[in-house]
Motif scaffolding. Structure first.
Motif, PDB file in Angstrom:
ATOM      1  N   ARG A   1      -4.603   1.671   2.477  1.00  0.00           N
ATOM      2  CA  ARG A   1      -5.266   0.594   3.221  1.00  0.00           C
ATOM      3  C   ARG A   1      -6.741   0.431   2.839  1.00  0.00           C
ATOM      4  NH1 ARG A   1      -3.969  -4.071   5.431  1.00  0.00           N
ATOM      5  NH2 ARG A   1      -2.018  -3.131   6.092  1.00  0.00           N
TER       6      ARG A   1
ATOM      7  N   VAL B   1       0.853  -1.193   0.000  1.00  0.00           N
ATOM      8  CA  VAL B   1       0.000   0.000   0.000  1.00  0.00           C
ATOM      9  C   VAL B   1       0.885   1.238   0.000  1.00  0.00           C
ATOM     10  CG1 VAL B   1      -1.919  -1.136   1.197  1.00  0.00           C
ATOM     11  CG2 VAL B   1      -0.194   0.060   2.537  1.00  0.00           C
TER      12      VAL B   1
ATOM     13  N   ASN C   1      -8.253  -2.955   1.368  1.00  0.00           N
ATOM     14  CA  ASN C   1      -9.370  -3.639   2.044  1.00  0.00           C
ATOM     15  C   ASN C   1     -10.522  -3.916   1.083  1.00  0.00           C
ATOM     16  OD1 ASN C   1      -8.032  -3.751   4.442  1.00  0.00           O
ATOM     17  ND2 ASN C   1      -9.024  -1.968   5.345  1.00  0.00           N
TER      18      ASN C   1
ATOM     19  N   GLY D   1      -2.747   5.362   6.596  1.00  0.00           N
ATOM     20  CA  GLY D   1      -3.894   4.460   6.733  1.00  0.00           C
ATOM     21  C   GLY D   1      -5.194   4.964   6.133  1.00  0.00           C
TER      22      GLY D   1
END
Length: 204
Positions: free
Chosen positions: A82, A70, A86, A78
């Motif tokens: 991410r 990532v 996800n 994040g």
């Protein structure tokens, strides 16, 4: 446990978009086969969108969940790479890269807003994709004498093996794509061909 040699990916590159409070998030999804594909794709998008504020991305390779990367490209940690990853995991997709290009609209979105934006842009690109199932295959080269041609071709037909390359002369060679779960059986048959040699090349 039986080894599952199938995985889902996308057939062709696809695009998606998400807008929030003036910011525009352009998502680009690409099927890839190795990490070496990433650099050129990201560089091309940066040259196509030189005025964009961020070029964030996530990639996933292999059918287990072990190979992924990532990159938040300056967004708070994040909040970008991410959420993209996800989304790939939740849709159980692999061997692909998604890059989201962000044009900042002047209003801060906050952490929840960013996570939602990168996720939504990725989902839009994937919704515009054709999802396909593929198998993990090993590539082998079989070398044999021209006189054994019929024996080799018969096995290729019986086992439904993919022919990637072939060279026919006094000494012949065929590069074959063999599904992972078929390898043992196919190699056993091919090795029985008189004077043949089978060499492993790589996996695809």
């Amino acid at each position: 446990m039986l080894f599952d040699d199938t995985y889902k990916t996308i057939e062709n590159p696809a695009e998606g978009v998400f807008r929030d409070r003036g910011s525009k998030f352009l998502a680009y999804a690409y099927p890839i086969s190795s990490e070496n594909d990433i650099k050129a794709i990201v560089a091309r998008l940066k040259s196509e969108h030189p005025k964009a504020n961020h070029h964030c991305w996530a990639m996933r390779l292999t059918i287990d969940r072990s190979v992924f990367r990532v990159n938040d490209d300056g967004e708070p940690s994040g909040t970008a790479g991410r959420p993209i990853l996800n989304t790939l995991l939740s849709k159980d997709l692999t061997n692909l890269l998604v890059v989201v290009v962000r044009y900042f609209g002047g209003t801060l979105l906050g952490v929840p807003g960013l996570i939602n934006a990168y996720k939504a842009a990725t989902e839009d690109a994937l919704n515009h994709s054709v999802i396909i199932s593929k198998t993990v295959n090993d590539v082998y080269t079989i070398s044999f004498d021209y006189l054994q041609m019929n024996d080799v071709m018969r096995i290729i037909k019986e086992e439904g093996l993919g022919v990637l390359n072939q060279q026919f002369d006094n000494d012949c060679s065929i590069q074959l794509s063999i599904r992972k779960t078929q390898v043992e059986q196919a190699l056993f048959k091919l090795s029985k061909v008189n004077g043949s040699q089978v060499k492993y090349n790589y996996s695809i």
